[in-house]
Motif scaffolding. Structure first.
Motif, PDB file in Angstrom:
ATOM      1  N   LEU A  83       0.840  -1.195   0.000  1.00 53.29           N
ATOM      2  CA  LEU A  83       0.000   0.000   0.000  1.00 53.29           C
ATOM      3  C   LEU A  83       0.876   1.248   0.000  1.00 53.29           C
ATOM      4  O   LEU A  83       0.624   2.216  -0.723  1.00 53.29           O
ATOM      5  CB  LEU A  83      -0.905   0.001   1.234  1.00 53.29           C
ATOM      6  CG  LEU A  83      -1.796   1.232   1.392  1.00 53.29           C
ATOM      7  CD1 LEU A  83      -2.820   1.315   0.271  1.00 53.29           C
ATOM      8  CD2 LEU A  83      -2.499   1.220   2.752  1.00 53.29           C
ATOM      9  N   ASP A 110       2.278   1.910  -3.311  1.00 52.82           N
ATOM     10  CA  ASP A 110       1.205   2.379  -4.185  1.00 52.82           C
ATOM     11  C   ASP A 110       0.894   3.857  -3.940  1.00 52.82           C
ATOM     12  O   ASP A 110       0.843   4.672  -4.874  1.00 52.82           O
ATOM     13  CB  ASP A 110      -0.038   1.507  -3.928  1.00 52.82           C
ATOM     14  CG  ASP A 110      -1.256   1.979  -4.704  1.00 52.82           C
ATOM     15  OD1 ASP A 110      -1.089   2.694  -5.711  1.00 52.82           O
ATOM     16  OD2 ASP A 110      -2.382   1.612  -4.298  1.00 52.82           O
ATOM     17  N   LEU A 111       0.725   4.217  -2.689  1.00 55.86           N
ATOM     18  CA  LEU A 111       0.374   5.604  -2.359  1.00 55.86           C
ATOM     19  C   LEU A 111       1.520   6.547  -2.679  1.00 55.86           C
ATOM     20  O   LEU A 111       1.311   7.675  -3.141  1.00 55.86           O
ATOM     21  CB  LEU A 111      -0.003   5.721  -0.874  1.00 55.86           C
ATOM     22  CG  LEU A 111      -1.251   4.934  -0.447  1.00 55.86           C
ATOM     23  CD1 LEU A 111      -1.502   5.125   1.049  1.00 55.86           C
ATOM     24  CD2 LEU A 111      -2.467   5.341  -1.261  1.00 55.86           C
ATOM     25  N   GLN A 112       2.719   6.060  -2.452  1.00 58.59           N
ATOM     26  CA  GLN A 112       3.892   6.870  -2.750  1.00 58.59           C
ATOM     27  C   GLN A 112       3.956   7.161  -4.242  1.00 58.59           C
ATOM     28  O   GLN A 112       4.164   8.293  -4.669  1.00 58.59           O
ATOM     29  CB  GLN A 112       5.154   6.100  -2.304  1.00 58.59           C
ATOM     30  CG  GLN A 112       6.445   6.848  -2.479  1.00 58.59           C
ATOM     31  CD  GLN A 112       6.607   7.981  -1.471  1.00 58.59           C
ATOM     32  OE1 GLN A 112       6.411   9.144  -1.790  1.00 58.59           O
ATOM     33  NE2 GLN A 112       6.965   7.633  -0.246  1.00 58.59           N
ATOM     34  N   THR A 146       1.485   6.817  -6.549  1.00 49.82           N
ATOM     35  CA  THR A 146       0.301   7.460  -7.109  1.00 49.82           C
ATOM     36  C   THR A 146       0.108   8.893  -6.625  1.00 49.82           C
ATOM     37  O   THR A 146      -0.269   9.779  -7.394  1.00 49.82           O
ATOM     38  CB  THR A 146      -0.962   6.650  -6.765  1.00 49.82           C
ATOM     39  OG1 THR A 146      -0.730   5.271  -7.051  1.00 49.82           O
ATOM     40  CG2 THR A 146      -2.153   7.150  -7.570  1.00 49.82           C
ATOM     41  N   TYR A 147       0.343   9.111  -5.341  1.00 53.01           N
ATOM     42  CA  TYR A 147       0.050  10.432  -4.775  1.00 53.01           C
ATOM     43  C   TYR A 147       1.274  11.113  -4.172  1.00 53.01           C
ATOM     44  O   TYR A 147       1.175  12.239  -3.685  1.00 53.01           O
ATOM     45  CB  TYR A 147      -1.018  10.313  -3.681  1.00 53.01           C
ATOM     46  CG  TYR A 147      -2.286   9.659  -4.152  1.00 53.01           C
ATOM     47  CD1 TYR A 147      -3.245  10.391  -4.864  1.00 53.01           C
ATOM     48  CD2 TYR A 147      -2.537   8.315  -3.904  1.00 53.01           C
ATOM     49  CE1 TYR A 147      -4.415   9.790  -5.308  1.00 53.01           C
ATOM     50  CE2 TYR A 147      -3.709   7.710  -4.339  1.00 53.01           C
ATOM     51  CZ  TYR A 147      -4.639   8.450  -5.046  1.00 53.01           C
ATOM     52  OH  TYR A 147      -5.786   7.850  -5.486  1.00 53.01           O
ATOM     53  N   GLY A 148       2.390  10.427  -4.157  1.00 51.04           N
ATOM     54  CA  GLY A 148       3.564  11.001  -3.498  1.00 51.04           C
ATOM     55  C   GLY A 148       3.389  11.062  -1.997  1.00 51.04           C
ATOM     56  O   GLY A 148       4.066  11.813  -1.301  1.00 51.04           O
ATOM     57  N   PHE A 149       2.462  10.246  -1.507  1.00 52.85           N
ATOM     58  CA  PHE A 149       2.131  10.282  -0.078  1.00 52.85           C
ATOM     59  C   PHE A 149       2.924   9.230   0.677  1.00 52.85           C
ATOM     60  O   PHE A 149       2.955   8.055   0.288  1.00 52.85           O
ATOM     61  CB  PHE A 149       0.627  10.040   0.094  1.00 52.85           C
ATOM     62  CG  PHE A 149       0.120  10.222   1.499  1.00 52.85           C
ATOM     63  CD1 PHE A 149      -0.301  11.471   1.943  1.00 52.85           C
ATOM     64  CD2 PHE A 149       0.031   9.146   2.357  1.00 52.85           C
ATOM     65  CE1 PHE A 149      -0.782  11.641   3.229  1.00 52.85           C
ATOM     66  CE2 PHE A 149      -0.453   9.306   3.657  1.00 52.85           C
ATOM     67  CZ  PHE A 149      -0.860  10.553   4.085  1.00 52.85           C
ATOM     68  N   GLN A 150       3.569   9.651   1.754  1.00 54.76           N
ATOM     69  CA  GLN A 150       4.370   8.732   2.559  1.00 54.76           C
ATOM     70  C   GLN A 150       3.593   8.329   3.802  1.00 54.76           C
ATOM     71  O   GLN A 150       3.357   9.145   4.686  1.00 54.76           O
ATOM     72  CB  GLN A 150       5.678   9.430   2.971  1.00 54.76           C
ATOM     73  CG  GLN A 150       6.514   8.660   3.987  1.00 54.76           C
ATOM     74  CD  GLN A 150       7.040   7.364   3.418  1.00 54.76           C
ATOM     75  OE1 GLN A 150       7.717   7.350   2.407  1.00 54.76           O
ATOM     76  NE2 GLN A 150       6.694   6.250   4.068  1.00 54.76           N
TER      77      GLN A 150
END
Lengths: 149, 149
Positions: B115, B118-120, B122-126
């Motif tokens: 996950l 994936d988030l990193q 797709t959204y650059g979210f850590q």
DNA sequence: TTAGATGCAAAGACTTTGCGCACTT
DNA sequence: AAGTGCGCAAAGTCTTTGCATCTAA
């Protein structure tokens, strides 16, 4: 493909379908939620409702939101320690909240499919289908962290 | 393999390393956290501390927990709408909270690896490295739901 | 008509803050 | 000795509840 939220009329019909009454306050709350794109805190909902009907009190908003949750029309989740956010069922499936700047973005539930299968298989745990709230650091804050470091 | 938490002495050294003082209350809070296996609410920590040192007040506990968070020794997260839970950094990586029975289990952070990627991507979210809190329905409650249905 | 819904205000749960004294360093 | 940290109590935030009144059906 993301399931579309119910219309205001559909929601009001749902309310009538139980032995609950459709009041002005409820109409207004539903209207606000339907017109909102994304999550709102109880306070934001209250403000929006009061801009239309100033006499509606916060406690009524909470009671209505609770009723709508019982009807599975609305879900709420707690993002960090701030106030809970509410939104229509089916309209949104995940929240990514940045711990640094407190911004929140909403993402599709498909991102949780694999995790869901894993947790189901490993722990028998069924992820909430309506709201998965995650905290971390958004791209912008990771960037500025790097820059300032 | 999950990283092991710091010992009480290591934590107290960390405190001394900054310009903070090691007091009886801090010693006791650290002791309680080190001996705890898993998360505790502020109230649980307060009870545990007060059973050893009855004079320690809740506000002190909050202040100490805040200090320990600043030192990255402790993290806290909000599971649902209940009180926040605290635990030592590195000891635990995920919480699954059942919305029905409110039980919480702790799981390894490896479940979030995919996950996270994936988030990193797709959204650059850590994703937060220390605590990922998820809500849903535990195996037991899914079972009883089926049975009673 | 009549039971559910509302508005207001008070209470509750959790957490933070102000202040003067005590304790660590 | 110096100043951080503490206990106590009050305040703050978000949410829930009690009660008399109002209103949708």
């Amino acid at each position: 493909m993301v399931e579309t939220s119910a219309s205001a009329d559909e929601i009001l019909s749902t309310i009538r379908g139980t032995n609950h009454r459709v009041t002005l306050a409820k109409r207004t709350v539903v209207e606000v939620l339907v017109n909102a794109n994304g999550h709102m805190t109880a306070e934001e909902i209250t403000s929006a409702v009061q801009s239309l009907r100033p006499e509606v009190s916060p406690s009524t908003i909470y009671r209505i939101l609770e009723e709508l949750e019982d009807l599975d029309v609305v879900v709420h989740s707690h993002l960090g320690q701030a106030a809970a956010v509410y939104h229509l069922t089916g309209s949104v499936h995940g929240h990514l909240t940045c711990e640094e700047c407190k911004s929140t973005v909403e993402i599709s539930g498909t991102h949780f499919d694999a995790l869901n299968r894993d947790l189901q298989k490993t722990y028998g745990f069924q992820l909430d289908r309506h709201h998965v709230a995650l905290s971390g650091t958004c791209a912008a804050c990771q960037q500025s962290r790097r820059t300032s470091a």
